[in-house]
Write an enzyme that holds these catalytic residues in place. Structure first.
Site, PDB file in Angstrom:
ATOM      1  N   ILE A   1      63.986  52.386  43.650  1.00 31.36           N
ATOM      2  CA  ILE A   1      64.519  51.740  44.859  1.00 31.36           C
ATOM      3  C   ILE A   1      63.936  50.334  45.037  1.00 31.36           C
ATOM      4  O   ILE A   1      64.532  49.499  45.737  1.00 31.36           O
ATOM      5  CB  ILE A   1      64.230  52.633  46.090  1.00 31.36           C
ATOM      6  CG1 ILE A   1      65.220  52.383  47.203  1.00 31.36           C
ATOM      7  CG2 ILE A   1      62.805  52.482  46.570  1.00 31.36           C
ATOM      8  CD1 ILE A   1      65.178  53.420  48.315  1.00 31.36           C
TER       9      ILE A   1
ATOM     10  N   HIS B   1      56.143  61.155  37.301  1.00 29.04           N
ATOM     11  CA  HIS B   1      57.252  60.270  36.935  1.00 29.04           C
ATOM     12  C   HIS B   1      56.781  59.240  35.922  1.00 29.04           C
ATOM     13  O   HIS B   1      55.661  58.740  35.992  1.00 29.04           O
ATOM     14  CB  HIS B   1      57.855  59.572  38.154  1.00 29.04           C
ATOM     15  CG  HIS B   1      56.861  58.927  39.066  1.00 29.04           C
ATOM     16  ND1 HIS B   1      56.089  59.635  39.954  1.00 29.04           N
ATOM     17  CD2 HIS B   1      56.500  57.628  39.228  1.00 29.04           C
ATOM     18  CE1 HIS B   1      55.300  58.802  40.621  1.00 29.04           C
ATOM     19  NE2 HIS B   1      55.523  57.579  40.193  1.00 29.04           N
TER      20      HIS B   1
HETATM   21  P1  5GP Z   1      54.328  55.142  41.757  1.00 22.63           P
HETATM   22  O1  5GP Z   1      53.864  54.066  42.694  1.00 22.63           O
HETATM   23  O2  5GP Z   1      53.963  56.522  42.315  1.00 22.63           O
HETATM   24  O3  5GP Z   1      53.899  54.982  40.340  1.00 22.63           O
HETATM   25  O4  5GP Z   1      55.898  55.054  41.700  1.00 22.63           O
HETATM   26  C1  5GP Z   1      56.720  55.547  42.699  1.00 22.63           C
HETATM   27  C2  5GP Z   1      57.998  54.757  42.638  1.00 22.63           C
HETATM   28  O5  5GP Z   1      58.969  55.420  43.419  1.00 22.63           O
HETATM   29  C3  5GP Z   1      57.880  53.340  43.198  1.00 22.63           C
HETATM   30  O6  5GP Z   1      58.156  52.396  42.175  1.00 22.63           O
HETATM   31  C4  5GP Z   1      58.886  53.320  44.338  1.00 22.63           C
HETATM   32  O7  5GP Z   1      59.573  52.081  44.429  1.00 22.63           O
HETATM   33  C5  5GP Z   1      59.804  54.471  43.992  1.00 22.63           C
HETATM   34  N1  5GP Z   1      60.431  55.084  45.149  1.00 22.63           N
HETATM   35  C6  5GP Z   1      59.821  55.419  46.316  1.00 22.63           C
HETATM   36  N2  5GP Z   1      60.697  56.000  47.154  1.00 22.63           N
HETATM   37  C7  5GP Z   1      61.892  56.021  46.500  1.00 22.63           C
HETATM   38  C8  5GP Z   1      63.198  56.496  46.858  1.00 22.63           C
HETATM   39  O8  5GP Z   1      63.434  57.039  47.954  1.00 22.63           O
HETATM   40  N3  5GP Z   1      64.194  56.335  45.944  1.00 22.63           N
HETATM   41  C9  5GP Z   1      63.955  55.764  44.720  1.00 22.63           C
HETATM   42  N4  5GP Z   1      65.006  55.661  43.896  1.00 22.63           N
HETATM   43  N5  5GP Z   1      62.752  55.307  44.347  1.00 22.63           N
HETATM   44  C10 5GP Z   1      61.722  55.437  45.228  1.00 22.63           C
END
Ligand code: 5GP
Ligand code: ZN
Length: 115
Positions: free
Chosen positions: A31, A101
């Site tokens: 997103i 992820h």
């Molecule tokens: P992290 O910071 O845990 O490595 O990555 C989580 C990712 O999830 C972030 O890059 C963030 O932009 C993405 N993200 C968070 N909420 C959502 C959402 O509701 N939809 C989508 N498609 N991505 C999300």
């Protein structure tokens, strides 16, 4: 897990732009894209982070997810220019969603090391 954002995306309760799916994994657009191509690859089953994928089943799951991520990159046309697959684990790495992820990033020159 009912209160997990990515489990809710798997369940279709929260919309996402899904680019690839199988019974065990889905890939959808981040997103808050940090590159022209920025896709997240997740298992459909809840696993909190890479450190929690243990034993023979964890090994199989991680292998499957990496192959799936590589196929996503191919389908996004990233093979010749290159791309990065990365997973953040825990607070020092800035993991913000506690559902395993892999980020697939490409479409521009990526700097190294990450911040
Ligand atoms: P992290 O910071 O845990 O490595 O990555 C989580 C990712 O999830 C972030 O890059 C963030 O932009 C993405 N993200 C968070 N909420 C959502 C959402 O509701 N939809 C989508 N498609 N991505 C999300
Ligand atoms: Zn989850």
């Amino acid at each position: 897990m009912a209160d997990c954002l990515f489990c809710r995306i798997v369940a279709g309760e929260i919309p996402a732009t899904i680019v690839k799916r199988s019974d065990e994994a889905i890939a959808f657009r981040d997103i808050d894209a940090r590159a022209p191509a920025h896709v997240l690859v997740i298992p459909t089953e809840h696993v909190a982070a890479v450190r929690d994928a243990r034993g023979a089943e964890g090994e199989r799951l991680l292998g499957m997810l990496l192959r799936f991520a590589a196929e996503v990159a191919t389908e996004l046309g990233l093979d010749s220019a290159g791309y990065r697959i990365v997973t953040n684990t825990g607070k020092d790495a800035g993991q913000s969603v506690d559902h395993l992820h892999f980020h697939v990033l490409g479409g521009r020159k990526l700097t190294w090391p990450p911040g």
